[in-house]
Design a protein around this motif. Structure first.
Motif, short mmCIF file in Angstrom:
data_model
loop_
_atom_site.label_atom_id
_atom_site.label_comp_id
_atom_site.label_asym_id
_atom_site.label_seq_id
_atom_site.Cartn_x
_atom_site.Cartn_y
_atom_site.Cartn_z
N ASP A 287 3.97 -2.54 -10.43
CA ASP A 287 3.31 -3.30 -9.37
C ASP A 287 2.60 -4.53 -9.89
OD1 ASP A 287 3.86 -1.70 -7.02
OD2 ASP A 287 2.75 -0.15 -8.07
N ALA B 290 4.45 -8.24 -5.02
CA ALA B 290 3.90 -7.86 -3.73
C ALA B 290 2.40 -7.64 -3.85
CB ALA B 290 4.59 -6.58 -3.24
N ASN B 291 1.64 -8.70 -3.84
CA ASN B 291 0.19 -8.59 -3.96
C ASN B 291 -0.39 -8.15 -2.61
OD1 ASN B 291 -2.45 -8.74 -4.49
ND2 ASN B 291 -2.50 -10.89 -5.05
N ARG B 292 -0.82 -6.91 -2.57
CA ARG B 292 -1.29 -6.37 -1.30
C ARG B 292 -2.81 -6.22 -1.28
NH1 ARG B 292 3.27 -5.67 0.97
NH2 ARG B 292 5.07 -5.40 -0.38
N ALA B 293 -3.47 -7.04 -2.05
CA ALA B 293 -4.93 -6.96 -2.12
C ALA B 293 -5.53 -7.24 -0.75
CB ALA B 293 -5.45 -7.95 -3.13
N ILE B 294 -6.55 -6.44 -0.40
CA ILE B 294 -7.24 -6.62 0.88
C ILE B 294 -8.48 -7.47 0.61
CG2 ILE B 294 -8.46 -5.40 2.72
CD1 ILE B 294 -6.51 -3.00 1.88
N THR B 295 -8.56 -8.61 1.28
CA THR B 295 -9.66 -9.54 0.97
C THR B 295 -10.88 -9.29 1.87
OG1 THR B 295 -8.51 -11.09 2.38
CG2 THR B 295 -8.23 -11.37 0.01
#
Lengths: 634, 315
Positions: free
Chosen positions: A211, A610-615
């Motif tokens: 990832d 797939a950067n799925r970081a929640i900001t």
């Protein structure tokens, strides 16, 4: 360390026992004499078992806990990763040591149990056996390196296989250059092992996260070198394929023969088919049973095969061993280094040689038994003095066997029919047709009363030398052959341009050029401007485009490279790669072509981008007790 | 005040398209027994694997015993005990062999303690690991982990797959061992009755973040459950004190947080109110994470409690 070795006992013992059995069986493919006393020529069985079990040992050592599901159980204890790796490598070392000692011992025991007389035989080949076993050391280290790589299992498998084949090829080419190749073989195997172990320890400290995109430093510094190395390996594979297909093309091309004072070209589809005379465009025009004389020329080749998985051994002998049976039940063996042995089932292996002191012959001496009139003599020609020595059964050693006065030894030979017909008068002894004789400069010698006797004069006429054809415009796929008029061979002048005409020929040519298109465009361009590409470099520089031939192949290669770069760039942009990442892969694709494109697809996975970081900030839990409050209350 | 043993700070972690942790933050203080609860796939195991350094967080950080979890030194690892979900042990070993292996790889391992504990749990040294029942393997794993005298014991659903009797025995063993050592414990579990017996603090993990991070005493004190049969025309209560409203036999089941007397009096005035009681942990867990409780998701909670139900009227 002891505890870590103890938990590895299953694979340690498994490999020790099974590997020893396999290696001992590999040794026992030859008889006792050719296993332990004299060089067998090569040690195919031992070599192939050695690298197979070595590779398996290394890979299992590194993947054992992963396969068992105990990787995290092991990783959570206070042991440094280098110590874990060191324990595994130590285990491998112990198993290898066991193989070095137990495999020859096991084979020796099996032989001695079969025939007790062998127990006292000299074990002169142990150094060769141990040298062959160093293949297991390098293979084990490569297996360990592949097993430790932070990559999916299929990638580890592919990389391990590629590294192993490359290592075997490298060792072959290094050690095949000289007769002193045994130390070169050992040192190169140990050097490869040391390098692989070092890389393995580095790899152990890294973990893969599918990832996460590759680290910028790794991508910039390590990955291009790795891709170039793999591309070089890919080039070798392409060379192998091209060479094989080009060989098939040469086989289906017609061959020049002499027919009725003319040179014709003939071909046949199958071994049982009659020969067909073909015209300049390889169309059949007549059928014949058999040509009068074959004409030969040096066919241009696509270069020698580069990848080699070949057993050592033959390269460690200066001459092939020979043996000859004595009195129907025992036999003599002459080693490449001139040492002779007398082997008989009842008496085991005894050293023999010149005179009663059993002096060895010169290195490179040859042996043969001469048979005539139901008698035989066992001779050795000393390479240094060109003298003949005959084995005396009663004495158990060799004694000088002089030829007639003024005659010199030419060679061992078979008696031909025409010599029997030509021989004047009644022969002093009966020489059977095709019996083996000694040929001197003046006389032919057979055996009578156990000694060599001149049978008749040496009348052997040297065979007529048919002139070879001249090859011009040579390229691996098409060339021109010219034969001058030759009164000896009885034919007129002839010239033919070999180029693919039939569907089969075109198919092979297309396959060869198809492989060429996948070669790195940079190397194709380099090959095209090179004045001459030596055969040893054919794996790197394509001979099909060398010296400016087939520019279109170079252009298509470059176009394929550019298209690969374009598609890779587009894919990476869609994934969201950085400009530097796109630049690296674009350059690699332009230089290395489709191979780099495949490598980019393997290395740059969509999942990593797939950067799925929640900001948005996550709200506090709805029911929450402050830790400090809790602590205060406590 | 001493510093926390474990600190999760806004940890995010995803596997491909699946986001497992969405900003997990909590702390475990020294000596505390912290239970991490959640449904299957809530992210408990991922959180513990990140804590032990087997996985790296994609966003945020985890500190354990003052060190970053991505760079745990062997010395720090030596201060952590771990009991995995599957109780992985080397199948070729005996119980004695497993003890010897632990003793050989953990400098702080107390052999005498382990032998005593194993004897107390009825495990013989000559027993082979594959012959052990699941419960015995779990007990052995626990003994081995605790015998190394860890400052932090991490257990990933250690009682999973055990029957009621074995689970009880395992739990008793855990309580005994903890009484001896007094170490900090972070464990995940599906068995809420067990959690209620041993945990000081619980975190309920749902959809990648915590819905609850509180002591059990606090939960019992602050969360109340009651049934309310409203009079015709009464509107549903709303606000931060209302955690959940569920339908029940013509009335409503209310889950209240920090309910003030005024709210209870107001509810009693507008309908029939049962005596408020502290819910069990299991009831609370079900109310917050159950599949038929979409309204309990934090994001939608306020919206739900504000929506009038068909039975209600103007208040």
């Amino acid at each position: 360390m002891k505890a870590l070795l103890r938990k590895d006992l299953p694979w340690l013992l498994g490999f020790l026992v099974l590997g020893t059995i396999g290696l001992a069986m590999g040794l026992m493919e030859h008889s006792f004499v050719y296993c332990f006393v004299v060089s067998p020529g090569d040690r195919e069985g031992l070599f192939h078992v050695a690298w197979s079990v070595g590779l398996g040992l290394g890979a299992v050592a590194m993947c054992f806990d992963e396969a068992l599901g105990t990787r995290e159980f092991l990783a959570q204890r206070p042991v440094a990763i280098t110590r874990l790796g060191g324990a595994r490598l130590l285990g491998c070392g112990l198993v290898l040591l066991g193989w070095f000692l137990l495999a020859p011992l096991g084979a020796w025991l099996c032989f001695v149990v079969g025939d007790l007389e062998y127990w006292s035989a000299p074990l002169r080949q142990l150094p060769q056996i141990w040298a062959t076993l160093t293949t297991a050391v390098s293979a084990c280290a490569i297996g360990a390196l592949a097993g430790a790589l932070p990559a999916p299992w299929w990638a580890r498998l592919l990389i391990g296989g590629a590294l192993q084949v490359t290592s075997l090829t490298l060792v072959y080419h290094l050690s095949h250059q000289s007769v002193t190749s045994l130390p070169v073989f050992v040192v190169s195997n140990l050097a490869i092992a040391a390098l692989a172990v070092g890389l393995c320890m580095v790899a152990l400290a890294h973990r893969a996260d599918p990832d996460r995109a590759m680290l910028a430093t790794v991508r910039r510094r390590v990955m291009p070198s790795l891709v170039v190395l793999l591309a070089a390996f890919f080039c070798m594979l392409q060379m192998e394929v091209q060479s094989e297909v080009a060989t098939r093309l040469r086989r289906v091309y017609p061959r020049p023969v002499v027919l009725g004072g003319k040179v014709e070209i003939v071909q046949r589809e199958d071994y049982d088919d009659p020969y067909r005379i073909v015209d300049a465009e390889h169309r059949a025009i007549a059928v014949i049973r058999r040509p009068e004389t074959w004409l030969s020329y040096r066919e241009p080749s696509l270069g020698k095969e580069f990848l080699r998985i070949e057993a050592p051994g033959s390269m460690w002998s200066t001459l092939l061993w020979m043996h000859t049976s004595v009195a129907g039940h025992s036999y003599l063996v002459l080693d490449g280094d001139g040492r002779a042995f007398w082997v008989s089932p009842g008496d085991g292996v005894r050293a023999t040689g010149r005179y009663v002191t059993h002096e060895p012959f010169s290195v490179g001496s040859g042996a043969l038994s001469v048979e005539s009139g139901g008698e035989s003599a066992h001779l050795v020609r000393d390479a240094a003095t060109n003298e003949l020595w005959r084995f005396e059964d009663d004495l158990g050693h060799f004694i000088p066997q002089p030829l007639s006065e003024g005659d010199r030894f030419v060679g061992f030979d078979h008696v031909h029919d025409e010599e029997l017909v030509d021989r004047p008068g009644v022969p002093p002894i009966g020489v059977a047709r095709n019996g083996r004789v000694v040929r001197g400069e003046r006389f032919v010698y057979g055996v009578k009363g156990g000694v060599l006797v001149a049978v008749g004069p040496n009348r052997k006429v040297p065979s007529v030398a048919v002139k070879m054809g001249r090859v011009t415009n040579d390229s691996p796929l098409s060339w021109t052959v010219q034969f001058d008029a030759d009164p000896v061979a009885g034919h007129a002048a002839f010239s033919h341009h070999f180029t693919p005409h039939t569907s089969t020929e075109r198919k092979y040519a297309a396959m060869t050029m198809g492989v060429s298109l996948l070669r790195p465009p940079l190397l194709q361009a380099l090959a095209a401007v090179c004045p001459e590409v030596p055969p040893a470099s054919h794996w790197l520089l394509d001979p099909l485009v060398a010296q400016g031939r087939r520019w279109w192949l170079v252009l298509v290669s470059i176009t394929v490279g550019l298209l690969s770069a374009w598609s890779v760039r587009r894919r990476l942009r869609t994934l969201g790669a950085t400009p530097s990442t796109m630049l690296i892969w674009t350059m690699l694709c332009v230089g290395l072509g489709p191979f780099a494109a495949i490598a980019s697809v393997v290395c740059e996975r969509p999942r990593a981008y797939a950067n799925r970081a929640i900001t948005t900030p996550v709200p506090l839990p709805r029911i929450f007790t402050s830790c400090s409050l809790n602590q205060d209350i406590a | 005040m001493s510093s926390p043993v474990v600190t999760f700070d806004s940890v995010q972690r995803w596997f491909g398209n699946q986001v497992v942790l969405k900003g997990l933050s909590f702390q475990v203080m020294p000596g505390q027994v912290y239970a991490l609860l959640g449904r299957n796939g809530a992210g408990k195991t991922t959180a513990l694997r990140i804590l032990l350094g087997f996985l790296a967080p994609h966003v945020g950080s985890v500190a354990v015993l003052g060190c970053d979890s991505t760079a745990l030194s062997p010395q720090v690892r030596g201060r952590i005990g771990y009991v995995g979900e599957e109780h992985r042990l080397y199948a070729t070993m005996t119980v004695a062999g497993a003890v010897a292996f632990e003793a050989g790889t953990r400098p702080t391992f107390r052999r005498a303690f382990a032998d005593q504990a194993l004897q107390r749990c009825g495990l013989r040294p000559s027993q082979r690991i594959p012959r052990l029942s699941r419960g015995q393997r779990a007990t052995l794993s626990l003994v081995l982990a605790v015998a190394s005298n860890p400052e932090l014991l991490v257990c990933d659903d250690p009682a999973l797959g055990l029957d009621v009797v074995m689970r009880r025995e395992f739990l008793d063993a855990l309580i005994d061992l903890l009484a001896d050592t007094g170490c900090t414990v972070l464990f995940s579990s599906h068995f809420l009755t067990d959690v209620e017996r041993i945990a000081d603090r619980v975190g309920i993990l749902h959809d990648g973040s915590l819905l609850v991070d509180a002591t059990l005493d606090d939960i019992k004190r602050r969360v109340l459950r009651c049934v309310w049969l409203p009079k015709p025309g009464a509107t549903l209560p709303s606000g931060p004190q209302v955690l959940r409203i569920g339908a029940r036999r013509g009335g409503h089941e209310l889950l209240l947080l920090d309910a003030q007397r005024a709210l209870l009096a107001d509810l009693a005035a507008h309908g029939e109110l049962s005596p408020p009681l502290a819910p069990s942990l299991e009831d609370l867990f079900l109310d917050l994470t159950g599949p038929d409780r979409p309204g309990m998701l934090r994001e939608g909670m306020d919206e739900l409690v504000a929506r009038p139900t068909p039975v209600g009227g103007q208040r």
